[in-house]
Enzyme design. Structure first.
Site, mmCIF file in Angstrom:
data_model
loop_
_atom_site.group_PDB
_atom_site.id
_atom_site.type_symbol
_atom_site.label_atom_id
_atom_site.label_comp_id
_atom_site.label_asym_id
_atom_site.label_seq_id
_atom_site.Cartn_x
_atom_site.Cartn_y
_atom_site.Cartn_z
ATOM 1 N N ARG A 1 97.579 -39.569 30.498
ATOM 2 C CA ARG A 1 96.942 -38.846 29.408
ATOM 3 C C ARG A 1 96.956 -37.341 29.681
ATOM 4 N NH1 ARG A 1 90.845 -37.722 28.442
ATOM 5 N NH2 ARG A 1 90.926 -36.858 26.345
ATOM 6 N N ARG B 1 88.053 -25.526 26.116
ATOM 7 C CA ARG B 1 88.832 -26.454 25.293
ATOM 8 C C ARG B 1 88.260 -26.530 23.876
ATOM 9 N NH1 ARG B 1 89.594 -31.775 28.265
ATOM 10 N NH2 ARG B 1 91.168 -32.056 26.660
ATOM 11 N N HIS C 1 83.934 -32.220 36.022
ATOM 12 C CA HIS C 1 84.973 -32.353 35.001
ATOM 13 C C HIS C 1 86.266 -31.791 35.569
ATOM 14 C CE1 HIS C 1 82.219 -33.532 31.825
ATOM 15 N NE2 HIS C 1 81.373 -32.662 32.360
ATOM 16 N N ILE C 2 87.355 -32.511 35.392
ATOM 17 C CA ILE C 2 88.654 -32.099 35.904
ATOM 18 C C ILE C 2 89.100 -30.803 35.216
ATOM 19 C CG2 ILE C 2 91.098 -32.743 36.038
ATOM 20 C CD1 ILE C 2 90.040 -35.710 36.252
ATOM 21 N N SER C 3 88.956 -30.766 33.904
ATOM 22 C CA SER C 3 89.285 -29.554 33.150
ATOM 23 C C SER C 3 88.007 -28.738 32.954
ATOM 24 C CB SER C 3 89.880 -29.933 31.789
ATOM 25 O OG SER C 3 88.887 -30.530 30.965
ATOM 26 N N ALA D 1 84.245 -38.189 27.790
ATOM 27 C CA ALA D 1 83.816 -37.996 26.402
ATOM 28 C C ALA D 1 82.331 -38.288 26.205
ATOM 29 C CB ALA D 1 84.642 -38.875 25.472
ATOM 30 N N TYR E 1 95.039 -32.718 32.706
ATOM 31 C CA TYR E 1 94.400 -33.501 33.761
ATOM 32 C C TYR E 1 95.254 -33.685 35.012
ATOM 33 C CZ TYR E 1 91.198 -34.545 29.978
ATOM 34 O OH TYR E 1 90.312 -34.430 28.947
ATOM 35 N N ARG F 1 83.771 -29.962 22.791
ATOM 36 C CA ARG F 1 83.627 -30.192 24.230
ATOM 37 C C ARG F 1 82.704 -29.172 24.904
ATOM 38 N NH1 ARG F 1 87.648 -33.936 25.504
ATOM 39 N NH2 ARG F 1 89.446 -33.848 24.118
ATOM 40 N N ASP G 1 69.824 -40.111 29.278
ATOM 41 C CA ASP G 1 68.547 -40.682 29.712
ATOM 42 C C ASP G 1 68.688 -41.373 31.070
ATOM 43 O OD1 ASP G 1 67.246 -39.782 27.439
ATOM 44 O OD2 ASP G 1 67.270 -41.735 26.432
ATOM 45 N N ASN H 1 81.727 -38.008 36.354
ATOM 46 C CA ASN H 1 82.537 -37.387 35.322
ATOM 47 C C ASN H 1 82.324 -38.236 34.073
ATOM 48 O OD1 ASN H 1 84.434 -36.464 33.520
ATOM 49 N ND2 ASN H 1 86.028 -36.184 35.063
ATOM 50 N N PRO I 1 85.139 -42.736 30.021
ATOM 51 C CA PRO I 1 86.292 -43.212 29.264
ATOM 52 C C PRO I 1 87.554 -42.376 29.440
ATOM 53 C CG PRO I 1 84.692 -42.188 27.802
ATOM 54 C CD PRO I 1 84.046 -42.306 29.150
ATOM 55 N N ASN I 2 88.644 -43.094 29.414
ATOM 56 C CA ASN I 2 90.007 -42.565 29.463
ATOM 57 C C ASN I 2 90.426 -42.046 30.828
ATOM 58 O OD1 ASN I 2 90.577 -43.111 26.690
ATOM 59 N ND2 ASN I 2 89.293 -41.363 26.165
ATOM 60 N N GLU J 1 77.520 -33.424 38.149
ATOM 61 C CA GLU J 1 78.426 -33.618 37.020
ATOM 62 C C GLU J 1 79.725 -32.884 37.355
ATOM 63 O OE1 GLU J 1 78.609 -32.696 32.206
ATOM 64 O OE2 GLU J 1 77.145 -31.655 33.459
ATOM 65 N N HIS K 1 79.439 -35.427 25.695
ATOM 66 C CA HIS K 1 79.120 -34.659 24.506
ATOM 67 C C HIS K 1 78.155 -35.337 23.544
ATOM 68 C CE1 HIS K 1 82.378 -32.465 26.212
ATOM 69 N NE2 HIS K 1 83.167 -33.514 26.076
#
Length: 149
Positions: free
Chosen positions: A19, A111, A104-106, A78, A24, A115, A88, A75, A11-12, A102, A81
């Site tokens: 954003r 943070r 993540h950009i940040s 959200a 990001y 997170r 699963d 990625n 998401p996002n 996995e 978490h």
């Protein structure tokens, strides 16, 4: 023979460039797609980049990856978490012997407190955080490396 790899974004991430550009960056999803396809091509990988704000759709993509024996760079955004359903499904990918990186950009650990916990990391083959879009390149290199072994 070229190996198909799916890059799944949660998401996002469709709002990249809009954003929180201070977190990001200013590049958008189209640029991420272009870069991943180019990086994959350099590594002999056929890369498909997907993004959805719908948890069920992302879980479905993981099931499809298992069914089609497709390595995954993910990625989860959200969903990282709290999505036990996605965790699963991710577990099914690694249980099938497929790489699951996995990314993540940040750096989530640097943070907000919420997170700092990932339900995906314990089942992922590896995790790359805080490297911006370059993290996807590193994840694709890791997939290529793992497939070569």
């Amino acid at each position: 023979m070229t190996t198909h790899v799916v890059v799944v974004n949660g998401p996002n991430l469709g709002r990249l460039g809009v954003r929180q550009p201070d977190v990001y960056g200013h590049q958008d999803l189209a640029e991420l797609r272009r870069l991943c396809v180019a990086w994959g091509g350099d590594l002999g990988l056929d890369v498909e980049v997907r993004q959805s704000d719908d948890e069920a759709e992302v879980i479905g993509w993981m099931h499809r990856a298992v069914d089609e024996a497709t390595p995954v760079v993910m990625n989860p955004a959200a969903f990282t978490h709290y999505s036990y359903g996605l965790a699963d499904a991710a577990h099914m990918v690694t249980d099938a012997g497929l790489p699951l990186m996995e990314v993540h950009i940040s750096n989530p650990s640097a943070r907000d407190a919420f997170r700092k916990h990932s339900v995906i990391s314990p089942v992922a083959t590896g995790t790359i955080t805080g490297m911006g879009f370059f993290g996807y390149r590193l994840a694709l290199e890791a997939v290529a490396h793992l497939l070569a072994d």
